[in-house]
Motif scaffolding. Structure first.
Motif, PDB file in Angstrom:
ATOM      1  N   ASP A 157       0.889  -1.309  -0.043  1.00 30.89           N
ATOM      2  CA  ASP A 157      -0.035  -0.105   0.021  1.00 30.89           C
ATOM      3  C   ASP A 157       0.712   1.169  -0.118  1.00 30.89           C
ATOM      4  O   ASP A 157       2.002   1.206  -0.029  1.00 30.89           O
ATOM      5  CB  ASP A 157      -0.954   0.031   1.166  1.00 30.89           C
ATOM      6  CG  ASP A 157      -0.135  -0.032   2.589  1.00 30.89           C
ATOM      7  OD1 ASP A 157       0.948   0.414   2.495  1.00 30.89           O
ATOM      8  OD2 ASP A 157      -0.778  -0.627   3.561  1.00 30.89           O
ATOM      9  N   GLU A 158       0.324   2.420  -0.003  1.00 27.73           N
ATOM     10  CA  GLU A 158       0.998   3.691  -0.382  1.00 27.73           C
ATOM     11  C   GLU A 158       1.812   3.991   0.904  1.00 27.73           C
ATOM     12  O   GLU A 158       2.858   4.553   0.836  1.00 27.73           O
ATOM     13  CB  GLU A 158      -0.163   4.701  -0.382  1.00 27.73           C
ATOM     14  CG  GLU A 158      -0.550   4.683  -1.921  1.00 27.73           C
ATOM     15  CD  GLU A 158      -1.500   5.863  -2.271  1.00 27.73           C
ATOM     16  OE1 GLU A 158      -1.884   6.602  -1.313  1.00 27.73           O
ATOM     17  OE2 GLU A 158      -1.603   6.222  -3.621  1.00 27.73           O
ATOM     18  N   ASP A 159       1.250   3.679   2.127  1.00 21.18           N
ATOM     19  CA  ASP A 159       2.074   3.871   3.339  1.00 21.18           C
ATOM     20  C   ASP A 159       3.313   3.201   3.185  1.00 21.18           C
ATOM     21  O   ASP A 159       4.569   3.458   3.890  1.00 21.18           O
ATOM     22  CB  ASP A 159       1.353   3.407   4.566  1.00 21.18           C
ATOM     23  CG  ASP A 159       0.180   4.401   5.047  1.00 21.18           C
ATOM     24  OD1 ASP A 159       0.292   5.653   4.249  1.00 21.18           O
ATOM     25  OD2 ASP A 159      -0.584   4.049   5.486  1.00 21.18           O
ATOM     26  N   SER A 160       3.324   2.019   2.725  1.00 21.91           N
ATOM     27  CA  SER A 160       4.656   1.150   2.627  1.00 21.91           C
ATOM     28  C   SER A 160       5.843   1.609   1.759  1.00 21.91           C
ATOM     29  O   SER A 160       6.644   1.174   2.100  1.00 21.91           O
ATOM     30  CB  SER A 160       3.971  -0.509   2.123  1.00 21.91           C
ATOM     31  OG  SER A 160       3.225  -0.918   3.216  1.00 21.91           O
ATOM     32  N   ILE A 161       5.456   2.156   0.680  1.00 24.22           N
ATOM     33  CA  ILE A 161       6.332   2.667  -0.176  1.00 24.22           C
ATOM     34  C   ILE A 161       6.851   4.083   0.262  1.00 24.22           C
ATOM     35  O   ILE A 161       7.666   4.663  -0.917  1.00 24.22           O
ATOM     36  CB  ILE A 161       5.846   2.499  -1.713  1.00 24.22           C
ATOM     37  CG1 ILE A 161       4.556   3.229  -1.791  1.00 24.22           C
ATOM     38  CG2 ILE A 161       5.583   1.105  -1.836  1.00 24.22           C
ATOM     39  CD1 ILE A 161       4.677   4.725  -2.183  1.00 24.22           C
ATOM     40  N   ALA A 162       6.589   4.601   1.275  1.00 21.59           N
ATOM     41  CA  ALA A 162       7.089   6.027   1.699  1.00 21.59           C
ATOM     42  C   ALA A 162       8.754   6.363   1.373  1.00 21.59           C
ATOM     43  O   ALA A 162       8.877   7.304   1.148  1.00 21.59           O
ATOM     44  CB  ALA A 162       6.536   6.289   3.019  1.00 21.59           C
ATOM     45  N   GLU A 177      -4.349   0.948  -8.622  1.00 23.19           N
ATOM     46  CA  GLU A 177      -5.276   1.597  -7.602  1.00 23.19           C
ATOM     47  C   GLU A 177      -4.494   2.244  -6.614  1.00 23.19           C
ATOM     48  O   GLU A 177      -3.629   3.296  -6.775  1.00 23.19           O
ATOM     49  CB  GLU A 177      -6.511   0.836  -7.347  1.00 23.19           C
ATOM     50  CG  GLU A 177      -7.374   0.169  -8.463  1.00 23.19           C
ATOM     51  CD  GLU A 177      -8.290  -0.729  -8.189  1.00 23.19           C
ATOM     52  OE1 GLU A 177      -8.196  -1.012  -7.109  1.00 23.19           O
ATOM     53  OE2 GLU A 177      -9.391  -0.898  -9.043  1.00 23.19           O
ATOM     54  N   GLU A 178      -4.792   1.952  -5.369  1.00 23.40           N
ATOM     55  CA  GLU A 178      -4.361   2.469  -4.115  1.00 23.40           C
ATOM     56  C   GLU A 178      -2.953   1.719  -3.688  1.00 23.40           C
ATOM     57  O   GLU A 178      -2.600   1.936  -2.580  1.00 23.40           O
ATOM     58  CB  GLU A 178      -5.266   2.356  -2.813  1.00 23.40           C
ATOM     59  CG  GLU A 178      -6.451   3.549  -3.229  1.00 23.40           C
ATOM     60  CD  GLU A 178      -6.084   4.817  -3.793  1.00 23.40           C
ATOM     61  OE1 GLU A 178      -5.532   5.476  -3.230  1.00 23.40           O
ATOM     62  OE2 GLU A 178      -6.797   5.283  -4.771  1.00 23.40           O
ATOM     63  N   ALA A 179      -2.521   0.831  -4.565  1.00 22.39           N
ATOM     64  CA  ALA A 179      -1.408   0.218  -4.143  1.00 22.39           C
ATOM     65  C   ALA A 179      -0.376  -0.240  -5.331  1.00 22.39           C
ATOM     66  O   ALA A 179      -0.404   0.520  -6.405  1.00 22.39           O
ATOM     67  CB  ALA A 179      -1.731  -1.483  -3.878  1.00 22.39           C
ATOM     68  N   TYR A 180       0.781  -0.702  -4.816  1.00 25.33           N
ATOM     69  CA  TYR A 180       1.838  -0.556  -6.022  1.00 25.33           C
ATOM     70  C   TYR A 180       2.458  -2.199  -5.684  1.00 25.33           C
ATOM     71  O   TYR A 180       2.817  -2.833  -4.891  1.00 25.33           O
ATOM     72  CB  TYR A 180       3.226   0.123  -5.589  1.00 25.33           C
ATOM     73  CG  TYR A 180       2.912   1.625  -5.531  1.00 25.33           C
ATOM     74  CD1 TYR A 180       3.181   2.466  -6.561  1.00 25.33           C
ATOM     75  CD2 TYR A 180       2.121   2.386  -4.884  1.00 25.33           C
ATOM     76  CE1 TYR A 180       2.762   3.714  -6.679  1.00 25.33           C
ATOM     77  CE2 TYR A 180       1.690   3.516  -4.909  1.00 25.33           C
ATOM     78  CZ  TYR A 180       2.120   4.284  -5.859  1.00 25.33           C
ATOM     79  OH  TYR A 180       1.662   5.839  -5.875  1.00 25.33           O
TER      80      TYR A 180
END
Length: 277
Positions: A157-162, A177-180
């Motif tokens: 998710d977006e938090d994980s790739i910060a 969508e909201e993930a990578y």
């Protein structure tokens, strides 16, 4: 709710060993006590009632064992370590490899895969930028089938790739969508498998065949174990390293690792240690 006496801990250790054949004495005392207390608090069972609850409940024993498996991970954790890896260690390894030589890496205790993919990104960047042909292979192992499932999926998710640089995100991930999702080209260079570092019958993951790793990551894992167990794991890791190979640990483990006579500290500021050539 907390653990009142050492006797209650000893009773839980006995039950886990006698009933479920699980040895809790391998863990550091403080970590063991905190894990037991956290488990009892989570299910609202007192320390006086927990031993009998544990004795009669296989599911709780499984949950307790799972609680000892630390699955927290993040991309490029300890940024200074990865900076030294990128700017010094990997170029040095490449310069000493024959043309089209293979750089071999083991991510031990890889959890949900962020560490292995971080290493892979740096190796892929090096391969693409180098005029010298090179190959690389990353073997990533963990005890948790659930964590390995997440790692193999490679979707975060977006938090994980910060912590990932924007150029790496564009080059090595596909937005969903909201993930990578990790790009297929990077995923295929990493083998995820279940492996127990305490297995006395092998020195390295079977999938790697012969070990001989240029780099082994074993970060934020060793300090959860009792000192003699920790030393046993480190001996295994050192046997699996190629001559002149690098062992990378977490910052909290640097103090006791620096005392190892078989390893030299690369820098006082990072927990990277090198075997003798």
């Amino acid at each position: 709710m907390g653990l009142q006496t050492d006797d209650s801990i000893l009773e839980m250790i006995r039950i886990m060993n006698d009933t479920y054949k699980k040895d809790l004495t391998i863990y550091d005392d403080a970590f063991l006590a905190k894990s037991l207390e956290r488990r009892m608090t989570g299910i609202a069972v007192s320390s006086s009632d927990y031993p009998s609850y544990l004795q009669n409940n296989r599911h709780e024993a499984d949950c307790l064992m799972a609680s000892f498996q630390i699955t927290y991970s993040q991309f490029f954790r300890n940024s200074l370590t990865f900076a030294v890896l990128e700017q010094l260690v990997l170029p040095h390894l490449l310069s000493h490899k024959p043309e089209n030589g293979e750089i071999r890496v083991w991510s031990a205790g890889c959890s949900t895969g962020q560490e292995a993919y971080s290493i892979g990104i740096l190796l892929e960047e090096l391969r693409q930028a180098s005029s010298k042909a090179m190959r690389y292979r990353i073997f990533a192992t963990d005890l948790s089938p659930e964590a390995l499932g997440t790692a193999r999926n490679g979707i975060y998710d977006e938090d994980s790739i910060a912590n990932i640089r924007m150029k790496y995100l564009k080059s090595h991930f596909i937005k969903q969508e909201e993930a990578y999702a990790v790009a297929p080209g990077l995923k295929q260079k990493i083998d995820f498998s279940e492996y127990d570092l305490l297995d006395s019958h092998s020195s390295n993951p079977p999938d790697s065949i012969f070990g001989d790793f240029d780099i082994i990551f074993c970060c934020n894992l060793l300090f959860y174990y009792r000192p003699d167990v920790r030393r046993s794991i480190v001996r295994k890791l050192k046997r699996s390293l190629a001559a002149g190979g690098y062992l990378i640990t977490g910052e909290a483990e640097a103090i006791f690792m620096a005392k190892d006579e078989d390893l030299k500290t690369l820098s006082a500021s990072v927990p990277i240690f090198q075997t003798n050539l």
